[in-house]
Enzyme design. Sequence first.
Site, PDB file in Angstrom:
ATOM      1  N   PHE A 143      17.319  12.475 -16.328  1.00 36.51           N
ATOM      2  CA  PHE A 143      18.594  12.687 -16.533  1.00 36.51           C
ATOM      3  C   PHE A 143      19.168  14.088 -16.773  1.00 36.51           C
ATOM      4  O   PHE A 143      18.375  14.847 -17.785  1.00 36.51           O
ATOM      5  CB  PHE A 143      18.973  12.026 -17.845  1.00 36.51           C
ATOM      6  CG  PHE A 143      20.514  11.653 -18.351  1.00 36.51           C
ATOM      7  CD1 PHE A 143      21.399  10.712 -17.895  1.00 36.51           C
ATOM      8  CD2 PHE A 143      20.995  12.518 -19.309  1.00 36.51           C
ATOM      9  CE1 PHE A 143      22.670  10.843 -18.249  1.00 36.51           C
ATOM     10  CE2 PHE A 143      22.201  12.510 -19.788  1.00 36.51           C
ATOM     11  CZ  PHE A 143      22.974  11.649 -19.039  1.00 36.51           C
ATOM     12  N   ALA A 144      19.506  14.811 -16.059  1.00 35.40           N
ATOM     13  CA  ALA A 144      19.976  16.197 -16.155  1.00 35.40           C
ATOM     14  C   ALA A 144      21.261  16.733 -16.337  1.00 35.40           C
ATOM     15  O   ALA A 144      22.193  16.697 -15.638  1.00 35.40           O
ATOM     16  CB  ALA A 144      19.346  16.882 -14.774  1.00 35.40           C
ATOM     17  N   GLU A 382      19.875  13.947 -27.145  1.00 36.86           N
ATOM     18  CA  GLU A 382      21.029  12.958 -26.702  1.00 36.86           C
ATOM     19  C   GLU A 382      22.148  13.031 -27.741  1.00 36.86           C
ATOM     20  O   GLU A 382      22.575  12.137 -28.414  1.00 36.86           O
ATOM     21  CB  GLU A 382      20.600  11.482 -26.713  1.00 36.86           C
ATOM     22  CG  GLU A 382      19.833  11.166 -25.548  1.00 36.86           C
ATOM     23  CD  GLU A 382      19.444   9.625 -25.304  1.00 36.86           C
ATOM     24  OE1 GLU A 382      20.347   8.681 -25.743  1.00 36.86           O
ATOM     25  OE2 GLU A 382      18.400   9.194 -24.910  1.00 36.86           O
TER      26      GLU A 382
END
Length: 405
Positions: A143-144, A382
Amino acid sequence: MPHSSTPAPTPAKLPPRDHLDWPFYGDGHRALAAEADAFIAAGGLGEIDHGDADAACRALVKKLGAAGFLRHCVPEAYGGISPEIDSRSLCILRETLGYEDGLADFAFAMQGLGTGAISLSGSEELKQQILPKIAKGELISAFALTEPDAGSDVAAMSCSARRDGDHYVLDGEKIFISNGGIADVYTVFARTGEAPGTRGISAFVVDADTPGFIIAERIETIAPHPLALIRFENCRVPAGRLLGAPGEGFKIAMRTLDIFRPSVAAAALGFARRALAEAVAHAGARNMFGATLADLPTAQSTLGEIATAIDAAALLVARTAWRRDVQKLPATKEAAMAKLTATENAQWVIDQAVQMFGGRGVQVGNITERLYREIRALRIYEGATEVQKLIIGRELVKLSRQESS
């Protein structure tokens, strides 16, 4: 100096499960926990070499895929267990794996986070092409989102994607990308310019072998795991690899994080529960002042605070996942509360466990030393703790304005 005669504490084997009797969970969740416990007790994870995180994560993904646990990272139609990704199942598995080993939790979590946006907004072709292989552990995902100058401030993103015929051309950099260097497929967010700020960001699926996709630098951290700075130089991505519509990337990213943010809190719970179990075992074995450490009121008081902090966080995690799974309600505020509380409490819990172990607590190879390193990143990734506070406050203000309008 003579060696201490204090016996080594009995290692904590499996996490406690009494919280699964809470009404937030069902029989299927309790069965999943028992399955995960049996898998770990039987040595299903194997020996995890933290000195070679790349190889360890590749092996862990294969083992978790073969055991069927990665099926919880994708919807049922693409090899998963439930019609939609079940947040409570993710939380149970991350707590279980986090209790055992932080790298095992990482390997599991990234399979879901890396392809969550595909599950939500990918074309049917993309879903069929990628998600079944993710569920089997045949592909590794990433996830970039974060950039050198755009971490918490996503609106400052500068990585760009311009339309060129039936392709988009990506240019720019992403940093601190988990699984960077070992992933086969990356969900990448780039500025396409439909509007200012977050409204001009789109999401793409980029294969690791795409020309112009470069692993520019590997990044080492205090708790080793695959991490990299990635660069795009005239990287041509087919337009069919766009997720959702142009300009919807930020919404897709936030929806993905809303699903997986509670599971970060659950991983922190796993770390904290392991720290408590180790502290209790150590205190019961450590002779001090004619008794054991566990007999001292100060130690009992600390253990009482630790247990309360863990249960408080566990309730927030369960409430958030249940709200999403069962009530089908937005859980942005609740997810932020869960992540904020669980990660901050876990940091404190582990610090107290280190203190209780004394000098042994900071000795390399001691479980508390490893936990101390592993927990720190969870307060950042996150959405850092400070960002979670802003999210909670923003949601409260939004709700107030809606009620008064």
